[in-house]
Design an enzyme around this catalytic site. Structure first.
Site, PDB file in Angstrom:
ATOM      1  N   GLU A 118       0.857  -1.187   0.000  1.00  0.00           N
ATOM      2  CA  GLU A 118       0.000   0.000   0.000  1.00  0.00           C
ATOM      3  C   GLU A 118       0.896   1.241   0.000  1.00  0.00           C
ATOM      4  O   GLU A 118       2.103   1.120   0.258  1.00  0.00           O
ATOM      5  CB  GLU A 118      -0.885  -0.001   1.255  1.00  0.00           C
ATOM      6  CG  GLU A 118      -1.816  -1.193   1.303  1.00  0.00           C
ATOM      7  CD  GLU A 118      -2.699  -1.209   2.546  1.00  0.00           C
ATOM      8  OE1 GLU A 118      -2.563  -0.292   3.395  1.00  0.00           O
ATOM      9  OE2 GLU A 118      -3.520  -2.142   2.645  1.00  0.00           O
ATOM     10  N   PHE A 147       1.325  -0.950  -6.772  1.00  0.00           N
ATOM     11  CA  PHE A 147       2.315  -1.859  -7.389  1.00  0.00           C
ATOM     12  C   PHE A 147       1.797  -3.293  -7.468  1.00  0.00           C
ATOM     13  O   PHE A 147       2.464  -4.215  -6.986  1.00  0.00           O
ATOM     14  CB  PHE A 147       3.623  -1.867  -6.589  1.00  0.00           C
ATOM     15  CG  PHE A 147       4.327  -0.538  -6.491  1.00  0.00           C
ATOM     16  CD1 PHE A 147       4.468   0.276  -7.593  1.00  0.00           C
ATOM     17  CD2 PHE A 147       4.872  -0.125  -5.287  1.00  0.00           C
ATOM     18  CE1 PHE A 147       5.139   1.486  -7.491  1.00  0.00           C
ATOM     19  CE2 PHE A 147       5.553   1.088  -5.177  1.00  0.00           C
ATOM     20  CZ  PHE A 147       5.684   1.896  -6.284  1.00  0.00           C
ATOM     21  N   GLN A 270      42.283  -9.335 -21.502  1.00  0.00           N
ATOM     22  CA  GLN A 270      42.008  -9.996 -20.219  1.00  0.00           C
ATOM     23  C   GLN A 270      40.951  -9.227 -19.395  1.00  0.00           C
ATOM     24  O   GLN A 270      40.140  -9.831 -18.690  1.00  0.00           O
ATOM     25  CB  GLN A 270      43.308 -10.115 -19.420  1.00  0.00           C
ATOM     26  CG  GLN A 270      43.195 -11.109 -18.291  1.00  0.00           C
ATOM     27  CD  GLN A 270      44.500 -11.249 -17.535  1.00  0.00           C
ATOM     28  OE1 GLN A 270      45.031 -10.272 -17.005  1.00  0.00           O
ATOM     29  NE2 GLN A 270      45.029 -12.453 -17.495  1.00  0.00           N
ATOM     30  N   GLN A 327      28.715  -2.702 -20.157  1.00  0.00           N
ATOM     31  CA  GLN A 327      30.080  -2.169 -20.302  1.00  0.00           C
ATOM     32  C   GLN A 327      30.797  -2.833 -21.485  1.00  0.00           C
ATOM     33  O   GLN A 327      31.501  -2.177 -22.241  1.00  0.00           O
ATOM     34  CB  GLN A 327      30.850  -2.411 -18.988  1.00  0.00           C
ATOM     35  CG  GLN A 327      32.189  -1.726 -18.901  1.00  0.00           C
ATOM     36  CD  GLN A 327      32.069  -0.201 -18.772  1.00  0.00           C
ATOM     37  OE1 GLN A 327      31.002   0.314 -18.468  1.00  0.00           O
ATOM     38  NE2 GLN A 327      33.151   0.500 -19.041  1.00  0.00           N
ATOM     39  N   ILE A 328      30.596  -4.149 -21.634  1.00  0.00           N
ATOM     40  CA  ILE A 328      31.245  -4.871 -22.733  1.00  0.00           C
ATOM     41  C   ILE A 328      30.712  -4.368 -24.083  1.00  0.00           C
ATOM     42  O   ILE A 328      31.444  -4.278 -25.062  1.00  0.00           O
ATOM     43  CB  ILE A 328      31.048  -6.399 -22.562  1.00  0.00           C
ATOM     44  CG1 ILE A 328      31.873  -6.889 -21.359  1.00  0.00           C
ATOM     45  CG2 ILE A 328      31.423  -7.164 -23.830  1.00  0.00           C
ATOM     46  CD1 ILE A 328      31.627  -8.336 -20.953  1.00  0.00           C
ATOM     47  N   GLU A 354       8.967  -8.514  -3.834  1.00  0.00           N
ATOM     48  CA  GLU A 354       8.862  -9.726  -2.988  1.00  0.00           C
ATOM     49  C   GLU A 354       9.918  -9.700  -1.879  1.00  0.00           C
ATOM     50  O   GLU A 354      10.457 -10.731  -1.479  1.00  0.00           O
ATOM     51  CB  GLU A 354       8.895 -10.999  -3.842  1.00  0.00           C
ATOM     52  CG  GLU A 354       7.669 -11.058  -4.759  1.00  0.00           C
ATOM     53  CD  GLU A 354       7.254 -12.438  -5.217  1.00  0.00           C
ATOM     54  OE1 GLU A 354       7.727 -13.435  -4.643  1.00  0.00           O
ATOM     55  OE2 GLU A 354       6.446 -12.500  -6.157  1.00  0.00           O
ATOM     56  N   GLU A 358      17.657  -5.749   1.452  1.00  0.00           N
ATOM     57  CA  GLU A 358      17.842  -5.472   2.882  1.00  0.00           C
ATOM     58  C   GLU A 358      16.950  -6.403   3.709  1.00  0.00           C
ATOM     59  O   GLU A 358      17.391  -6.949   4.737  1.00  0.00           O
ATOM     60  CB  GLU A 358      17.510  -3.996   3.185  1.00  0.00           C
ATOM     61  CG  GLU A 358      18.501  -2.981   2.615  1.00  0.00           C
ATOM     62  CD  GLU A 358      18.322  -2.714   1.117  1.00  0.00           C
ATOM     63  OE1 GLU A 358      17.337  -3.214   0.521  1.00  0.00           O
ATOM     64  OE2 GLU A 358      19.174  -2.023   0.532  1.00  0.00           O
TER      65      GLU A 358
END
Ligand SMILES: Cc1cc2nc3c(=O)[nH]c(=O)nc-3n(C[C@H](O)[C@H](O)[C@H](O)COP(=O)(O)OP(=O)(O)OC[C@H]3O[C@@H](n4cnc5c(N)ncnc54)[C@H](O)[C@@H]3O)c2cc1C
Length: 375
Positions: A118, A147, A270, A327-328, A354, A358
């Site tokens: 809520e 939600f 690498q 990033q790649i 869900e 935390e």
């Protein structure tokens, strides 16, 4: 076999929709929802007599992973419907409730949701303000939910409401609310960062008369039912996170061997191959944690902590994998022509819904304290 079938379905029927649903923020076409019904995707663990597939939880996790690899938004709709609507109905429902609601849910004729959150009660479920006041053979529900996954398209919502707000957790009951009930309405569909193909919405309850026979489980046992329901649901969210991570990893690994800079594939630097090594390791570890939680559930062993651990790890792993994948891809990862930015946006919410990361740590931490205080 399950993996092969669902992978084929996702490639042939979902793939072309994944970007469209995301871009246009719209739900899956009804024809695909029906096709998913024929494949038992809406009743993965429901008994065969209700039209379900009666599969174990590892198969369930595989299905959610495979769907989420292609469209995490569709994976969200499927996992919520199965694990936090149909599963608690089958686990806590009376024979009559199960006979009445399970067949339509398991076949996908009706889509389900689970609504607790809520405006002022998120992580702290015990502080919900939606009320349920007894009135003869009915309860009268008043309040607002936010939600709600599947909110805009759903038909049946397991709804948490308080029969006594003073009792906090002890006053919560779960009601089986149907869209057709008078006073029930869908509010705004959220304009979200990711999961845009799921019609996550507000729901309003304006003096909705819910028959007493629609209370799921004992009337003031709703908090416990919700916690046990979320233990099941989190295995699905972890599998969803894994699916997103696998998609991002696969795209990045292929790109790393295709894209050349300084006259060589970037994957041969690498710095890039180490990223891929970390990504793969995180994903495999996620999968093993998910399968362990699923296996505990299937063997009727306690799985609350295992479920929280797999959800915590897999969601944070997915976020990291998506960040490295982007990033790649360099600048190409940042534009909407390629799906990597979608994976990144979709992954973030797995750390939140869900139960946030935390809250997962609180659950895991409490279990550790309990175990060691007994020594
Ligand atoms: C796309 C989407 C789909 C969703 N689907 C559903 C659904 O179907 N049904 C439903 O009921 N809900 C649903 N939710 C709601 C979701 O479960 C909540 O957003 C989530 O539980 C967190 O609640 P909140 O957003 O109110 O954040 P809050 O509870 O206000 O938390 C805010 C921050 O404070 C932290 N925090 C809170 N309490 C503590 C504490 N004790 N210790 C440490 N940190 C703490 C949180 O971890 C977080 O970082 C959905 C949300 C989204 C965005």
């Amino acid at each position: 076999m399950v993996q092969k079938n669902i992978r084929k379905f996702a490639a042939e029927s979902l793939d072309e929709w994944a970007n469209v649903l995301d871009r246009e923020s719209k739900p899956l076409p009804a024809e695909i929802v029906r096709e998913m019904g024929r494949l038992n995707i809406w009743g993965i663990q429901a008994p065969v007599r209700f039209g379900g597939a009666d599969l174990d939880t590892i198969s369930y996790a595989i299905i959610i992973e495979e769907i989420s690899r292609v469209s995490a938004a569709v994976g969200l709709g499927v996992t919520v419907h199965n694990s936090v609507c149909l599963a608690p109905l089958l686990k806590f429902g009376t024979k009559e409730q199960i006979e009445r609601f399970a067949p339509d849910l398991a076949s996908g004729k009706k889509i389900g949701g689970f609504t607790v959150t809520e405006p002022h009660a998120g992580s702290d479920m015990a502080s919900i303000q939606t009320t349920a006041v007894p009135d003869g053979d009915h309860y009268i529900l008043n309040g607002q939910k936010t939600f709600v996954t599947n909110g805009g398209i759903g038909d049946i919502f397991l709804t948490a409401a308080s029969v006594d707000t003073g009792k906090k957790a002890g006053g919560i009951a779960i009601f089986i609310v149907e869209k057709s009930m008078k006073g029930f309405s869908v509010g705004k569909i959220e304009d979200m960062m990711g999961m845009r193909g799921n019609m996550v919405s507000e729901l309003f309850f304006n003096s909705v008369r819910v028959p007493r026979e629609n209370v799921l489980g004992p009337v003031d046992d709703g908090f416990r039912i919700s916690m046990q329901t979320l233990d099941i649901g989190r295995i699905g969210i972890a599998a969803q996170a894994l699916g997103i991570g696998i998609a991002a990893f696969g795209a990045a690994a292929a790109y790393a061997m295709e894209r050349k800079q300084f006259d060589r594939p970037i994957g041969t630097f690498q710095a890039i191959s180490f990223k891929l090594a970390d990504m793969k390791t995180l994903l495999d570890a996620s999968r093993l944690l998910i399968y362990r939680a699923a296996d505990h559930k299937d063997r009727n062993l306690p799985f609350s902590t295992e479920s929280a651990m797999c959800k915590l790890f897999a969601s944070e792993a997915a976020m990291r994998v998506c960040m490295e994948a982007l990033q790649i891809f360099g600048g190409y990862g940042y534009v909407k022509d390629l799906p990597v930015e979608r994976f990144f946006r979709d992954a973030k919410i797995t750390e939140i819904y869900e139960g946030t990361s935390e809250i997962m740590k609180i659950i895991i931490g409490n279990a550790i304290l309990k175990e060691f205080s007994r020594l």
